[in-house]
Design a protein around this motif. Structure first.
Motif, mmCIF file in Angstrom:
data_model
loop_
_atom_site.group_PDB
_atom_site.id
_atom_site.type_symbol
_atom_site.label_atom_id
_atom_site.label_comp_id
_atom_site.label_asym_id
_atom_site.label_seq_id
_atom_site.Cartn_x
_atom_site.Cartn_y
_atom_site.Cartn_z
ATOM 1 N N LEU A 104 1.029 -0.976 -0.010
ATOM 2 C CA LEU A 104 0.050 0.054 0.058
ATOM 3 C C LEU A 104 0.653 1.129 -0.131
ATOM 4 N N LYS A 105 0.641 2.296 -0.974
ATOM 5 C CA LYS A 105 1.376 3.467 -1.061
ATOM 6 C C LYS A 105 0.336 4.740 -1.215
ATOM 7 N N VAL A 106 0.607 5.530 -0.656
ATOM 8 C CA VAL A 106 -0.674 6.744 -0.778
ATOM 9 C C VAL A 106 0.102 7.996 -1.506
ATOM 10 N N LYS A 107 -0.367 8.691 -2.301
ATOM 11 C CA LYS A 107 0.036 9.711 -2.821
ATOM 12 C C LYS A 107 -1.056 10.927 -2.610
ATOM 13 N N LEU A 108 -0.581 12.152 -2.255
ATOM 14 C CA LEU A 108 -1.378 13.185 -1.773
ATOM 15 C C LEU A 108 -1.183 14.481 -2.843
ATOM 16 N N TYR A 109 -2.404 15.138 -3.071
ATOM 17 C CA TYR A 109 -2.240 16.211 -4.072
ATOM 18 C C TYR A 109 -2.284 17.688 -3.282
ATOM 19 N N LYS A 110 -1.978 18.603 -4.235
ATOM 20 C CA LYS A 110 -2.066 19.985 -3.354
ATOM 21 C C LYS A 110 -3.462 20.435 -3.768
ATOM 22 N N LYS A 111 -4.269 21.040 -2.291
ATOM 23 C CA LYS A 111 -5.347 21.407 -2.597
ATOM 24 C C LYS A 111 -5.751 22.521 -3.487
ATOM 25 N N LYS A 112 -4.815 23.386 -3.627
ATOM 26 C CA LYS A 112 -5.047 24.682 -4.593
ATOM 27 C C LYS A 112 -4.670 24.350 -6.059
ATOM 28 N N ASN A 113 -3.927 23.148 -6.311
ATOM 29 C CA ASN A 113 -3.572 22.888 -7.574
ATOM 30 C C ASN A 113 -3.786 21.327 -7.732
ATOM 31 N N PRO A 114 -4.762 20.614 -7.733
ATOM 32 C CA PRO A 114 -4.883 19.012 -7.407
ATOM 33 C C PRO A 114 -4.130 18.226 -8.514
ATOM 34 N N GLU A 115 -3.725 18.799 -9.639
ATOM 35 C CA GLU A 115 -3.245 17.992 -10.498
ATOM 36 C C GLU A 115 -1.491 17.749 -9.757
ATOM 37 N N LYS A 116 -0.953 18.500 -8.989
ATOM 38 C CA LYS A 116 0.378 18.245 -8.669
ATOM 39 C C LYS A 116 0.550 17.695 -7.481
ATOM 40 N N VAL A 117 1.549 16.750 -6.933
ATOM 41 C CA VAL A 117 1.728 16.060 -6.186
ATOM 42 C C VAL A 117 2.124 16.756 -5.047
ATOM 43 N N ALA A 118 1.796 16.600 -3.660
ATOM 44 C CA ALA A 118 2.490 17.326 -2.363
ATOM 45 C C ALA A 118 3.369 16.369 -2.011
ATOM 46 N N LYS A 119 4.535 16.471 -2.241
ATOM 47 C CA LYS A 119 5.739 15.615 -2.093
ATOM 48 C C LYS A 119 5.854 15.158 -0.609
ATOM 49 N N LEU A 120 6.132 16.226 -0.130
ATOM 50 C CA LEU A 120 6.494 16.248 1.393
ATOM 51 C C LEU A 120 5.382 15.416 2.349
ATOM 52 N N LYS A 121 4.138 15.840 1.996
ATOM 53 C CA LYS A 121 3.055 15.223 2.624
ATOM 54 C C LYS A 121 2.929 13.887 2.397
ATOM 55 N N SER A 122 3.107 13.434 0.938
ATOM 56 C CA SER A 122 3.042 12.087 0.535
ATOM 57 C C SER A 122 4.176 11.265 1.338
ATOM 58 N N VAL A 123 5.364 11.846 1.448
ATOM 59 C CA VAL A 123 6.383 11.262 2.140
ATOM 60 C C VAL A 123 6.113 10.867 3.387
ATOM 61 N N ILE A 124 5.534 11.771 4.265
ATOM 62 C CA ILE A 124 5.263 11.850 5.779
ATOM 63 C C ILE A 124 4.020 10.591 5.923
ATOM 64 N N VAL A 125 3.103 10.796 5.196
ATOM 65 C CA VAL A 125 2.036 9.847 5.115
ATOM 66 C C VAL A 125 2.443 8.502 4.991
ATOM 67 N N ASN A 126 3.240 8.275 3.908
ATOM 68 C CA ASN A 126 3.918 6.797 3.840
ATOM 69 C C ASN A 126 4.734 6.260 4.948
ATOM 70 N N LEU A 127 5.160 7.343 5.871
ATOM 71 C CA LEU A 127 5.985 6.693 6.785
ATOM 72 C C LEU A 127 4.797 6.420 7.654
ATOM 73 N N VAL A 128 3.871 7.079 7.958
ATOM 74 C CA VAL A 128 2.883 6.655 8.971
ATOM 75 C C VAL A 128 2.109 5.364 8.797
ATOM 76 N N VAL A 129 1.688 5.028 7.428
ATOM 77 C CA VAL A 129 0.627 4.069 6.869
ATOM 78 C C VAL A 129 1.763 2.847 7.079
ATOM 79 N N LYS A 130 1.164 1.745 7.577
ATOM 80 C CA LYS A 130 1.678 0.335 7.495
ATOM 81 C C LYS A 130 1.459 -0.150 6.134
ATOM 82 N N ASN A 131 2.496 -0.189 5.262
ATOM 83 C CA ASN A 131 2.319 -0.357 3.906
ATOM 84 C C ASN A 131 2.081 -1.878 3.499
ATOM 85 N N ASP A 132 2.162 -2.937 4.393
ATOM 86 C CA ASP A 132 1.989 -4.291 4.288
ATOM 87 C C ASP A 132 1.566 -5.119 5.449
#
Length: 253
Positions: free
Chosen positions: A188-216
């Motif tokens: 399991l991997k999660v990719k978050l997007y910017k609220k004001k520009n939903p086509e762009k990935v929020a890279k830092l937030k995505s990294v942080i949430v994938n550290l929190v989520v148990k991916n397997d």
């Protein structure tokens, strides 16, 4: 079917109703303000029908259901697909004139989001004034990337990975739900997007949430208990989805 009037009171009775190849597309635009009146559960709705209604067996066979929900026209609707949809419901009755009745029992099997077998068992009693219900189900081999058209517009997120098997078993009423769920999953991997520009990935937030989520789940079934209050102005289906989401949050984080 047997229907008509008895002592000026309408009645409807059928031993069996079969619907083949039903194709339903339900669209909900959320641009208008929500109707905040109380939404009743199905026990209450059937109980309060003001005439005798009785359908021994209702079957929906080889059908299709699509649900679309749109917050605004800029992102397009989120879409949920239920293909090869089969339903059997027994003992559908209104509460009119009844002092005792068997439970309404509903079984559903279908293919969710084009790929994943979904089976649901649901029961409730029309005369139960607490509006109690029991619903349980299982979904297998679910590729979570399939819900991107729903998760991206509404959660600003997309996912990859596979739910090998997710089970839920909930007991609820008009006030609250309790139950449990289990899940085994891979990669399991999660990719978050910017609220004001939903086509762009929020890279830092995505990294942080994938550290929190148990991916397997590491080939083990993970379990969670669920307890949730019902939002009275929301539907039964909102109540069910919130219960499922609460269980996934507890399992994955």
């Amino acid at each position: 079917m047997n229907w008509g009037f008895k002592n000026d009171r309408f009645f409807f009775k059928a031993n069996s109703i079969v619907i083949n190849h039903f194709d339903a597309n339900i669209y909900r635009g959320k641009m208008p303000a929500d109707d905040l009146s109380k939404k009743y559960l199905y026990n209450h709705l059937l109980r309060n029908i003001k005439f005798p209604l009785e359908i021994d067996t209702l079957q929906v066979l080889k059908s299709k259901l699509v649900y679309e929900e749109e917050k605004d026209f800029s992102k397009g609707p989120g879409v949920l697909n239920f293909d090869k949809f089969n339903l059997q419901a027994t003992n559908i009755k209104s509460g009119f004139g009844l002092k005792k009745t068997d439970d309404v029992k509903i079984k559903v099997n279908c293919i969710f989001m084009k790929t994943s077998p979904l089976d649901v068992d649901w029961s409730f009693n029309v005369l139960d004034k607490k509006d109690s219900f029991h619903i349980q189900g299982v979904i297998s081999n679910f590729d979570v990337a399939a819900i991107e058209r729903f998760s991206k517009p509404y959660m600003n997120a997309s996912f990859t990975g596979v739910f090998n098997k997710y089970r839920f078993n909930f007991y609820g009423n008009d006030d609250a739900v309790k139950g449990n769920a289990s899940l085994d999953y891979d990669d399991l991997k999660v990719k978050l997007y910017k609220k004001k520009n939903p086509e762009k990935v929020a890279k830092l937030k995505s990294v942080i949430v994938n550290l929190v989520v148990k991916n397997d789940s590491k080939d083990k079934v993970k379990n969670a208990d669920v307890e949730l209050k019902r939002i009275q102005e929301k539907s039964f289906y909102n109540f069910l989805w919130r219960s499922i989401a609460e269980s996934l949050k507890k399992i994955l984080i």
